[in-house]
Design a protein around this motif. Structure first.
Motif, mmCIF file in Angstrom:
data_model
loop_
_atom_site.group_PDB
_atom_site.id
_atom_site.type_symbol
_atom_site.label_atom_id
_atom_site.label_comp_id
_atom_site.label_asym_id
_atom_site.label_seq_id
_atom_site.Cartn_x
_atom_site.Cartn_y
_atom_site.Cartn_z
ATOM 1 N N LEU A 157 -3.791 -28.476 36.237
ATOM 2 C CA LEU A 157 -3.467 -28.434 37.857
ATOM 3 C C LEU A 157 -1.967 -28.488 37.721
ATOM 4 C CD1 LEU A 157 -3.889 -28.540 40.890
ATOM 5 C CD2 LEU A 157 -3.809 -31.284 40.628
ATOM 6 N N LEU A 158 -1.180 -29.329 37.116
ATOM 7 C CA LEU A 158 0.387 -29.382 37.148
ATOM 8 C C LEU A 158 0.741 -28.066 36.487
ATOM 9 C CD1 LEU A 158 2.787 -31.076 37.427
ATOM 10 C CD2 LEU A 158 2.774 -31.861 35.305
ATOM 11 N N VAL A 159 0.381 -27.496 35.472
ATOM 12 C CA VAL A 159 0.593 -26.395 34.797
ATOM 13 C C VAL A 159 0.549 -25.120 35.625
ATOM 14 C CG1 VAL A 159 0.555 -24.524 32.867
ATOM 15 C CG2 VAL A 159 0.772 -27.073 32.466
ATOM 16 N N ILE A 160 -0.727 -25.195 36.345
ATOM 17 C CA ILE A 160 -1.048 -24.146 37.275
ATOM 18 C C ILE A 160 -0.289 -24.314 38.591
ATOM 19 C CG2 ILE A 160 -2.739 -23.067 38.750
ATOM 20 C CD1 ILE A 160 -5.038 -23.681 36.544
ATOM 21 N N GLY A 161 0.180 -25.600 39.088
ATOM 22 C CA GLY A 161 0.955 -25.433 40.167
ATOM 23 C C GLY A 161 2.314 -25.052 39.754
ATOM 24 N N LEU A 162 2.997 -25.479 38.644
ATOM 25 C CA LEU A 162 4.200 -25.152 38.260
ATOM 26 C C LEU A 162 4.476 -23.791 38.316
ATOM 27 C CD1 LEU A 162 5.110 -27.665 35.757
ATOM 28 C CD2 LEU A 162 6.071 -27.536 38.153
ATOM 29 N N VAL A 163 3.372 -22.859 37.845
ATOM 30 C CA VAL A 163 3.378 -21.483 37.583
ATOM 31 C C VAL A 163 3.389 -20.790 39.134
ATOM 32 C CG1 VAL A 163 2.157 -19.379 36.964
ATOM 33 C CG2 VAL A 163 2.396 -21.351 35.256
ATOM 34 N N LEU A 164 2.413 -21.247 39.865
ATOM 35 C CA LEU A 164 2.180 -20.655 41.271
ATOM 36 C C LEU A 164 3.508 -21.235 42.254
ATOM 37 C CD1 LEU A 164 -1.599 -21.433 42.368
ATOM 38 C CD2 LEU A 164 -0.407 -19.330 41.776
ATOM 39 N N TYR A 165 3.984 -22.173 41.779
ATOM 40 C CA TYR A 165 5.440 -22.442 42.526
ATOM 41 C C TYR A 165 6.343 -21.417 42.196
ATOM 42 C CZ TYR A 165 9.473 -25.119 44.002
ATOM 43 O OH TYR A 165 10.726 -25.490 44.685
ATOM 44 N N GLY A 166 6.544 -21.063 40.903
ATOM 45 C CA GLY A 166 7.446 -19.883 40.507
ATOM 46 C C GLY A 166 7.010 -18.635 41.137
ATOM 47 N N VAL A 167 5.870 -18.394 41.138
ATOM 48 C CA VAL A 167 5.493 -17.036 41.600
ATOM 49 C C VAL A 167 5.984 -16.958 43.273
ATOM 50 C CG1 VAL A 167 3.608 -15.637 42.442
ATOM 51 C CG2 VAL A 167 3.573 -16.774 40.147
ATOM 52 N N ILE A 168 5.778 -18.152 43.995
ATOM 53 C CA ILE A 168 6.210 -18.447 45.343
ATOM 54 C C ILE A 168 7.580 -18.115 45.456
ATOM 55 C CG2 ILE A 168 6.068 -19.971 47.240
ATOM 56 C CD1 ILE A 168 3.326 -20.924 46.253
ATOM 57 N N VAL A 169 8.410 -18.921 44.791
ATOM 58 C CA VAL A 169 9.780 -18.826 44.643
ATOM 59 C C VAL A 169 10.212 -17.184 44.383
ATOM 60 C CG1 VAL A 169 12.173 -19.466 43.573
ATOM 61 C CG2 VAL A 169 10.344 -20.869 43.886
ATOM 62 N N GLY A 170 9.429 -16.408 43.537
ATOM 63 C CA GLY A 170 9.860 -15.250 43.246
ATOM 64 C C GLY A 170 9.573 -14.327 44.426
ATOM 65 N N ILE A 171 8.462 -14.606 45.260
ATOM 66 C CA ILE A 171 8.004 -13.677 46.393
ATOM 67 C C ILE A 171 9.030 -13.805 47.455
ATOM 68 C CG2 ILE A 171 6.416 -13.563 47.882
ATOM 69 C CD1 ILE A 171 4.146 -13.983 45.811
ATOM 70 N N HIS A 172 9.331 -15.047 47.659
ATOM 71 C CA HIS A 172 10.272 -15.523 48.561
ATOM 72 C C HIS A 172 11.793 -14.782 48.487
ATOM 73 C CE1 HIS A 172 7.748 -18.506 50.237
ATOM 74 N NE2 HIS A 172 8.382 -18.804 51.261
ATOM 75 N N THR A 173 12.207 -14.824 47.226
ATOM 76 C CA THR A 173 13.455 -14.191 46.693
ATOM 77 C C THR A 173 13.348 -12.547 46.952
ATOM 78 O OG1 THR A 173 13.805 -15.903 45.232
ATOM 79 C CG2 THR A 173 14.976 -13.826 44.885
ATOM 80 N N TRP A 174 12.020 -11.996 46.388
ATOM 81 C CA TRP A 174 11.962 -10.589 46.688
ATOM 82 C C TRP A 174 11.829 -10.130 48.059
ATOM 83 C CZ3 TRP A 174 7.141 -8.095 48.188
ATOM 84 C CH2 TRP A 174 7.062 -6.668 48.319
ATOM 85 N N LEU A 175 11.252 -11.126 48.994
ATOM 86 C CA LEU A 175 11.530 -10.747 50.359
ATOM 87 C C LEU A 175 12.737 -10.933 51.233
ATOM 88 C CD1 LEU A 175 7.769 -12.391 51.505
ATOM 89 C CD2 LEU A 175 8.557 -10.078 51.492
ATOM 90 N N GLY A 176 13.586 -11.527 50.339
ATOM 91 C CA GLY A 176 15.110 -11.604 50.961
ATOM 92 C C GLY A 176 14.896 -13.066 51.535
ATOM 93 N N VAL A 177 14.340 -14.054 51.131
ATOM 94 C CA VAL A 177 14.339 -15.325 51.628
ATOM 95 C C VAL A 177 14.605 -16.416 50.518
ATOM 96 C CG1 VAL A 177 13.015 -17.185 52.995
ATOM 97 C CG2 VAL A 177 12.456 -14.875 53.445
ATOM 98 N N ARG A 178 15.949 -16.866 50.686
ATOM 99 C CA ARG A 178 16.436 -17.639 49.762
ATOM 100 C C ARG A 178 15.897 -18.919 49.620
ATOM 101 N NH1 ARG A 178 22.341 -18.143 50.595
ATOM 102 N NH2 ARG A 178 21.645 -19.646 51.866
ATOM 103 N N PRO A 179 15.017 -19.513 48.453
ATOM 104 C CA PRO A 179 14.184 -20.893 48.712
ATOM 105 C C PRO A 179 15.296 -21.481 48.145
ATOM 106 C CG PRO A 179 13.678 -19.214 46.891
ATOM 107 C CD PRO A 179 14.372 -18.537 47.589
ATOM 108 N N PHE A 180 16.328 -21.433 47.441
ATOM 109 C CA PHE A 180 17.364 -22.382 47.133
ATOM 110 C C PHE A 180 18.703 -22.565 47.777
ATOM 111 C CE2 PHE A 180 14.335 -21.875 43.529
ATOM 112 C CZ PHE A 180 13.665 -23.306 43.464
ATOM 113 N N PRO A 181 19.360 -23.393 47.968
ATOM 114 C CA PRO A 181 20.680 -23.019 48.592
ATOM 115 C C PRO A 181 21.832 -22.438 47.474
ATOM 116 C CG PRO A 181 20.251 -25.534 48.117
ATOM 117 C CD PRO A 181 19.055 -24.759 47.694
ATOM 118 N N GLY A 182 22.845 -22.046 48.186
ATOM 119 C CA GLY A 182 23.811 -21.631 47.157
ATOM 120 C C GLY A 182 23.958 -19.884 47.272
#
Length: 182
Positions: A157-182
């Motif tokens: 669950l932890l490994v799959i969760g981390l991978v999905l979290y990375g995918v979600i971050v990537g999708i947000h970035t691709w859509l132009g929404v910055r998931p991280f400050p800076g």
């Protein structure tokens, strides 16, 4: 805003259909499931179109540290959501891990989105998740806690969760929404 509100309404109706009018849903058989799925999907489409098309009207701005809290809560949200299908020890902790994940998701997004459309969307989804939990508890009664599984299920669950979290971050970035400050 009308599209967003209509979509949220359809989302609620589609999800609560099974719990509030179970005889009607059961009487429709598989067609009832299809109708509910179509209503939910239609609601999701309207939510996306309505949110993307909403005029930005700021209500509040939170400090920069709230972005970090958002990201941490989002990781927990993804893991909670997956916990509903996991076979590990953690699955026996919560009756409604997926709905709790939605609630955490909504709170996390309210920490970084202080405009009217975000308050409507994320606020309503948080309220929906709590409402759904209360309705399920009232209709189904006490919870039969599942037997805890092996720790390997939690590690998976932890490994799959981390991978999905990375995918979600990537999708947000691709859509132009910055998931991280800076």
């Amino acid at each position: 805003m009308p599209l967003l509100l209509s979509g949220i309404g359809l989302w609620w109706v589609g999800h609560l259909f099974k719990r509030l009018v179970p005889d009607l849903r059961q009487g429709l058989g598989n067609a009832g499931k299809g109708i509910a799925a179509a209503v939910i999907l239609g609601g999701l489409v309207l939510i996306i179109l309505g949110y993307r098309g909403a005029t930005y009207s700021p209500v509040y701005v939170l400090p920069a540290w709230s972005w970090h809290l958002n990201n941490l809560l989002m990781l927990f949200s993804v893991i909670l959501f997956g916990m509903g299908s996991s076979k590990g020890k953690l699955r026996a902790w919560l009756r409604h891990p997926m709905l709790t994940g939605v609630l955490v998701w909504a709170i996390a997004h309210l920490l970084v989105n202080g405009d009217v459309a975000s308050l409507v969307l994320f606020g309503s989804m948080g309220i929906w998740s709590v409402t759904e939990m209360l309705v399920i508890n009232a209709k189904e009664g006490p919870w039969d806690r599942p037997e805890p599984g092996p720790i390997s299920g939690d590690l998976r669950l932890l490994v799959i969760g981390l991978v999905l979290y990375g995918v979600i971050v990537g999708i947000h970035t691709w859509l132009g929404v910055r998931p991280f400050p800076g």
